[in-house]
Design a protein around this motif. Structure first.
Motif, PDB file in Angstrom:
ATOM      1  N   ALA A 144      21.381  44.464  30.178  1.00  0.00           N
ATOM      2  CA  ALA A 144      22.472  44.592  29.210  1.00  0.00           C
ATOM      3  C   ALA A 144      23.835  44.753  29.870  1.00  0.00           C
ATOM      4  O   ALA A 144      24.851  44.861  29.171  1.00  0.00           O
ATOM      5  CB  ALA A 144      22.197  45.809  28.299  1.00  0.00           C
ATOM      6  N   ALA A 145      23.873  44.788  31.207  1.00  0.00           N
ATOM      7  CA  ALA A 145      25.144  44.997  31.902  1.00  0.00           C
ATOM      8  C   ALA A 145      25.995  43.731  31.834  1.00  0.00           C
ATOM      9  O   ALA A 145      25.489  42.628  32.039  1.00  0.00           O
ATOM     10  CB  ALA A 145      24.887  45.372  33.361  1.00  0.00           C
ATOM     11  N   PRO A 146      27.302  43.871  31.518  1.00  0.00           N
ATOM     12  CA  PRO A 146      28.171  42.672  31.443  1.00  0.00           C
ATOM     13  C   PRO A 146      28.196  41.890  32.742  1.00  0.00           C
ATOM     14  O   PRO A 146      28.240  40.664  32.722  1.00  0.00           O
ATOM     15  CB  PRO A 146      29.540  43.263  31.094  1.00  0.00           C
ATOM     16  CG  PRO A 146      29.235  44.578  30.447  1.00  0.00           C
ATOM     17  CD  PRO A 146      28.015  45.093  31.119  1.00  0.00           C
TER      18      PRO A 146
ATOM     19  N   GLN B 247      27.252  37.592  33.720  1.00  0.00           N
ATOM     20  CA  GLN B 247      28.144  36.692  34.472  1.00  0.00           C
ATOM     21  C   GLN B 247      27.500  36.254  35.787  1.00  0.00           C
ATOM     22  O   GLN B 247      27.595  35.087  36.169  1.00  0.00           O
ATOM     23  CB  GLN B 247      29.482  37.396  34.765  1.00  0.00           C
ATOM     24  CG  GLN B 247      30.343  37.626  33.524  1.00  0.00           C
ATOM     25  CD  GLN B 247      31.659  38.291  33.889  1.00  0.00           C
ATOM     26  OE1 GLN B 247      31.741  39.505  33.939  1.00  0.00           O
ATOM     27  NE2 GLN B 247      32.662  37.481  34.140  1.00  0.00           N
ATOM     28  N   ALA B 248      26.848  37.186  36.458  1.00  0.00           N
ATOM     29  CA  ALA B 248      26.278  36.876  37.762  1.00  0.00           C
ATOM     30  C   ALA B 248      25.132  35.873  37.650  1.00  0.00           C
ATOM     31  O   ALA B 248      24.990  34.982  38.496  1.00  0.00           O
ATOM     32  CB  ALA B 248      25.788  38.165  38.433  1.00  0.00           C
ATOM     33  N   ILE B 249      24.277  35.994  36.594  1.00  0.00           N
ATOM     34  CA  ILE B 249      23.129  35.099  36.461  1.00  0.00           C
ATOM     35  C   ILE B 249      23.568  33.699  36.083  1.00  0.00           C
ATOM     36  O   ILE B 249      22.815  32.727  36.254  1.00  0.00           O
ATOM     37  CB  ILE B 249      22.115  35.675  35.435  1.00  0.00           C
ATOM     38  CG1 ILE B 249      20.728  35.061  35.659  1.00  0.00           C
ATOM     39  CG2 ILE B 249      22.613  35.438  34.023  1.00  0.00           C
ATOM     40  CD1 ILE B 249      20.097  35.492  36.950  1.00  0.00           C
ATOM     41  N   ALA B 250      24.824  33.617  35.560  1.00  0.00           N
ATOM     42  CA  ALA B 250      25.322  32.302  35.138  1.00  0.00           C
ATOM     43  C   ALA B 250      26.109  31.593  36.237  1.00  0.00           C
ATOM     44  O   ALA B 250      26.449  30.422  36.072  1.00  0.00           O
ATOM     45  CB  ALA B 250      26.195  32.464  33.896  1.00  0.00           C
ATOM     46  N   GLU B 251      26.442  32.296  37.337  1.00  0.00           N
ATOM     47  CA  GLU B 251      27.277  31.709  38.388  1.00  0.00           C
ATOM     48  C   GLU B 251      26.515  31.723  39.707  1.00  0.00           C
ATOM     49  O   GLU B 251      25.678  32.590  39.964  1.00  0.00           O
ATOM     50  CB  GLU B 251      28.592  32.490  38.533  1.00  0.00           C
ATOM     51  CG  GLU B 251      29.466  32.451  37.281  1.00  0.00           C
ATOM     52  CD  GLU B 251      30.761  33.207  37.472  1.00  0.00           C
ATOM     53  OE1 GLU B 251      31.086  33.540  38.643  1.00  0.00           O
ATOM     54  OE2 GLU B 251      31.457  33.470  36.476  1.00  0.00           O
TER      55      GLU B 251
ATOM     56  N   GLY C   9      28.780  52.121  36.255  1.00  0.00           N
ATOM     57  CA  GLY C   9      27.385  51.716  36.186  1.00  0.00           C
ATOM     58  C   GLY C   9      26.418  52.889  36.138  1.00  0.00           C
ATOM     59  O   GLY C   9      26.755  54.012  35.757  1.00  0.00           O
ATOM     60  N   ILE C  10      25.163  52.613  36.546  1.00  0.00           N
ATOM     61  CA  ILE C  10      24.097  53.615  36.483  1.00  0.00           C
ATOM     62  C   ILE C  10      24.373  54.770  37.438  1.00  0.00           C
ATOM     63  O   ILE C  10      24.103  55.927  37.125  1.00  0.00           O
ATOM     64  CB  ILE C  10      22.741  52.953  36.816  1.00  0.00           C
ATOM     65  CG1 ILE C  10      22.427  51.864  35.795  1.00  0.00           C
ATOM     66  CG2 ILE C  10      21.617  53.982  36.871  1.00  0.00           C
ATOM     67  CD1 ILE C  10      21.166  51.080  36.115  1.00  0.00           C
TER      68      ILE C  10
ATOM     69  N   SER D 101      32.117  41.195  40.958  1.00  0.00           N
ATOM     70  CA  SER D 101      32.399  41.922  39.717  1.00  0.00           C
ATOM     71  C   SER D 101      33.693  42.719  39.844  1.00  0.00           C
ATOM     72  O   SER D 101      34.235  42.913  40.937  1.00  0.00           O
ATOM     73  CB  SER D 101      31.249  42.887  39.412  1.00  0.00           C
ATOM     74  OG  SER D 101      31.264  43.977  40.320  1.00  0.00           O
ATOM     75  N   ASP D 102      34.188  43.192  38.685  1.00  0.00           N
ATOM     76  CA  ASP D 102      35.250  44.187  38.680  1.00  0.00           C
ATOM     77  C   ASP D 102      34.651  45.535  39.081  1.00  0.00           C
ATOM     78  O   ASP D 102      33.445  45.717  39.171  1.00  0.00           O
ATOM     79  CB  ASP D 102      35.874  44.293  37.287  1.00  0.00           C
ATOM     80  CG  ASP D 102      36.776  43.105  36.994  1.00  0.00           C
ATOM     81  OD1 ASP D 102      37.125  42.366  37.933  1.00  0.00           O
ATOM     82  OD2 ASP D 102      37.118  42.904  35.808  1.00  0.00           O
ATOM     83  N   VAL D 103      35.530  46.502  39.312  1.00  0.00           N
ATOM     84  CA  VAL D 103      35.082  47.852  39.661  1.00  0.00           C
ATOM     85  C   VAL D 103      34.567  48.529  38.386  1.00  0.00           C
ATOM     86  O   VAL D 103      35.239  48.497  37.341  1.00  0.00           O
ATOM     87  CB  VAL D 103      36.227  48.663  40.288  1.00  0.00           C
ATOM     88  CG1 VAL D 103      35.790  50.109  40.545  1.00  0.00           C
ATOM     89  CG2 VAL D 103      36.686  48.001  41.592  1.00  0.00           C
ATOM     90  N   PHE D 104      33.362  49.123  38.473  1.00  0.00           N
ATOM     91  CA  PHE D 104      32.798  49.824  37.326  1.00  0.00           C
ATOM     92  C   PHE D 104      31.947  50.979  37.853  1.00  0.00           C
ATOM     93  O   PHE D 104      31.645  51.072  39.048  1.00  0.00           O
ATOM     94  CB  PHE D 104      31.948  48.861  36.474  1.00  0.00           C
ATOM     95  CG  PHE D 104      30.749  48.324  37.206  1.00  0.00           C
ATOM     96  CD1 PHE D 104      29.488  48.877  36.994  1.00  0.00           C
ATOM     97  CD2 PHE D 104      30.875  47.256  38.101  1.00  0.00           C
ATOM     98  CE1 PHE D 104      28.387  48.372  37.667  1.00  0.00           C
ATOM     99  CE2 PHE D 104      29.766  46.757  38.768  1.00  0.00           C
ATOM    100  CZ  PHE D 104      28.517  47.310  38.552  1.00  0.00           C
TER     101      PHE D 104
END
Length: 591
Positions: A147-149, A153-157, A167-168, A162-165
């Motif tokens: 569910a992570a944004p 994006q990563a699986i599509a490219e 996360g878990i 990524s931007d800084v986030f």
């Protein structure tokens, strides 16, 4: 009385006129020097200010843009290398191999070793977002990123940053991913977390002055690096920069007043495929501080220059008057020293006359004592009771008479006018004569004169009387310099190649270093008034230099002084014109 009053009044008027002329001269010189000097200062300051102001603003922005562009490209290259490194792992290993955590841990260690621990961890994520393999310090095995944004994006490219986030793990970080394919065609990604603290510090190092700082934002104006609590940023300016079209202007700069009413300069450059923007901000007052300082310096230079010019003019006039007065005083001292020199010369002539007059009676006394001795030897002296004592007395009269004659002979040789004729001279003989003449004065000064002479010393071509004067001056100066109960003066001679070397060394009070450069100057003396003319060492220097030699001095205050005279030795078959060596050695401390 009336005539004296008139003369005094005339003298006073002349002095008043002279003071008035000096005052007019001071004013005229001050005005001329000020006008001539201030005019170029004013023109130069105006040209500098307007020219500097015209180009400085453009140069400041050019410099800032160059700095920001260079660092932005460096950061972009950093991200590209990290992304390519992850891509290389995906191209080198299959999905099944990467699921082996031992392999994954080994690759993480290799990547950390090669890239200065820029990588925090590695994770293998399948097409559903599950992480079946993980290498790193966190417990993220089987973590679900579906569910992570960033995952979508990563699986599509093929490659993704990524931007800084948070996360878990709950701390700011960003990841670099590379997409691969399983044997069955399903997609998976290998993600690597970049050490955010190290990356943040890389950006933080871009600083200028005290107010200049750099940071990263994305296209939405969100910070991708951290700021300190004392650092503030105008979000309106960030929003304006984030909306810029960098295809038209690269890099972009902006001037904008912040809420604190401070004009800030912003320079921005895009990176990461224009997803991020490197922004540098600085107060305009600090960025243009050199311009403001130049303006302040120009005004200060004008004021200080005017004051310095006026002060210099007045100081020069006063110094000129002081030098004229000092020159008159030096002339009076010089006249007194000439008079003293004349007195000394007269005393020398008088001593020579007295010695000559004493020498004649002494000769008669010695002659008659010998005649009486001869008469007594011819007589029958057997009946004389005191014959032996009389004979001893006659011998003592003869011995002491000859001694007095020798003393007067030496005194005459030194008091006689200098014979400048050059002849072959044995310096050992001269040193022995000087030691004998100076022995009595040395005893009065509690000083011992020792001789250390080379018996094989060659002769030199020099005037014997002038050389006697040199040695006597050096010995007398050494005796006068003693300030201890057991003074010692050593006179040495030896040969040094083509040179005959004489040394006069004492253990007296020495010469202060401040006086060393002046000891051979005419009329320079440290003795009390009436005790010395200051001509002795100057005459010595002239005699030795004229003879083709050198004279040098080595002195340590409190330990003693050594004068060294070097003269060209006589060569077999040589004359005074041809016997000098080809070159004179270094004079060392010669003045």
């Amino acid at each position: 009385m009336a005539k004296c009053s008139v003369i005094q009044g005339e003298a006073q008027r002349q002095q008043a006129d002279k003071r008035l002329e000096y005052a007019k001269f001071r004013r005229a010189m001050t005005l001329v020097v000020t006008a001539v000097s201030m005019t170029p200062l004013l023109l130069l300051s105006a040209v500098l200010y307007f020219s500097y102001h015209a180009v400085y603003e453009g140069k400041v922005f050019d410099h800032l843009e160059a700095v920001v562009e260079r660092h932005a490209l460096a950061i972009d290259e950093f991200l590209f290398e990290r992304r390519q490194n992850v891509r290389m792992q995906v191209d080198s290993y299959t999905y099944e191999q990467l699921r082996d955590e031992s392999l994954l841990n080994d690759r993480l260690r290799k990547m950390q070793s090669n890239y200065s621990n820029d990588y925090v961890d590695l994770g293998l994520v399948d097409e559903k977002g599950l992480q079946p393999a993980y290498a790193g310090p966190f417990r993220l095995l089987q973590a679900d990123y579906g569910a992570a944004p960033w995952f979508r994006q990563a699986i599509a490219e093929d490659r993704f940053i990524s931007d800084v986030f948070s996360g878990i793990r709950g701390t700011p970080h960003f990841i670099v991913t590379a997409r691969g394919r399983k044997t069955g065609g399903e997609a998976f990604i290998l993600r690597a977390t970049i050490d955010f603290a190290h990356f943040n510090e890389r950006v933080r190092q871009i600083r200028m002055g005290t107010t200049g700082l750099a940071f990263l934002v994305n296209r939405q104006g969100e910070f991708q690096t951290n700021l300190r609590p004392d650092e503030t940023v105008d979000h309106a300016a960030l929003a304006e920069l984030a909306a810029r079209d960098f295809s038209k202007s690269l890099p972009a700069h902006l001037e904008k007043a912040n809420p604190q009413n401070q004009t800030m300069i912003y320079v921005a450059y895009p990176l990461k495929m224009k997803d991020w923007i490197l922004v540098f901000q600085q107060e305009k007052h600090e960025a243009f501080s050199h311009l403001y300082n130049a303006q302040l310096i120009s005004v200060s230079v004008l004021l200080l220059g005017g004051l310095a010019i006026v002060g210099t003019a007045l100081a020069l006039i006063r110094r000129m008057v002081q030098r004229i007065s000092a020159a008159e005083q030096d002339q009076e001292v010089l006249q007194k020293q000439v008079v003293e020199t004349g007195k000394l010369a007269a005393i020398g002539e008088l001593a020579a006359g007295i010695a000559h007059e004493i020498n004649n009676p002494l000769a008669i006394m010695v002659e008659h004592a010998g005649w009486i001795d001869d008469l007594m030897k011819g007589e029958n002296t057997s009946g004389m009771k005191n014959f032996q004592e009389m004979q001893n007395s006659l011998k003592e009269i003869e011995i002491q008479g000859r001694r007095c004659k020798e003393i007067t002979h030496k005194l005459l040789s030194f008091a006689r006018r200098t014979d400048s004729r050059v002849q072959e001279t044995q310096l050992n003989d001269l040193m022995q004569e000087v030691a004998g003449v100076s022995a009595q004065k040395a005893r009065y000064g509690n000083t011992i004169i020792r001789l250390d002479l080379d018996p094989d010393l060659p002769t030199v071509h020099i005037s014997p009387t002038e050389m006697q004067q040199v040695l006597l001056n050096l010995v007398n100066n050494a005796i006068d310099a003693m300030n201890k109960p057991e003074g010692v003066i050593v006179m040495r001679s030896h040969r040094d190649g083509p040179w005959v070397v004489l040394e006069v060394e004492d253990n007296g009070q020495g010469i202060p270093q401040a006086n060393m450069p002046r000891i051979f100057e005419p009329f320079f003396t440290t003795k009390p008034v009436g005790k010395g003319t200051g001509l002795g060492l100057s005459i010595c220097y002239g005699i030795i230099d004229k003879s083709g030699g050198t004279i040098s001095v080595d002195s340590t205050p409190g330990q003693g002084t050594a004068f060294t005279v070097r003269l060209p030795a006589t060569l077999p078959g040589s004359t005074a014109e041809t016997q000098q060596p080809e070159s004179i050695p270094n004079k060392g401390d010669d003045i």
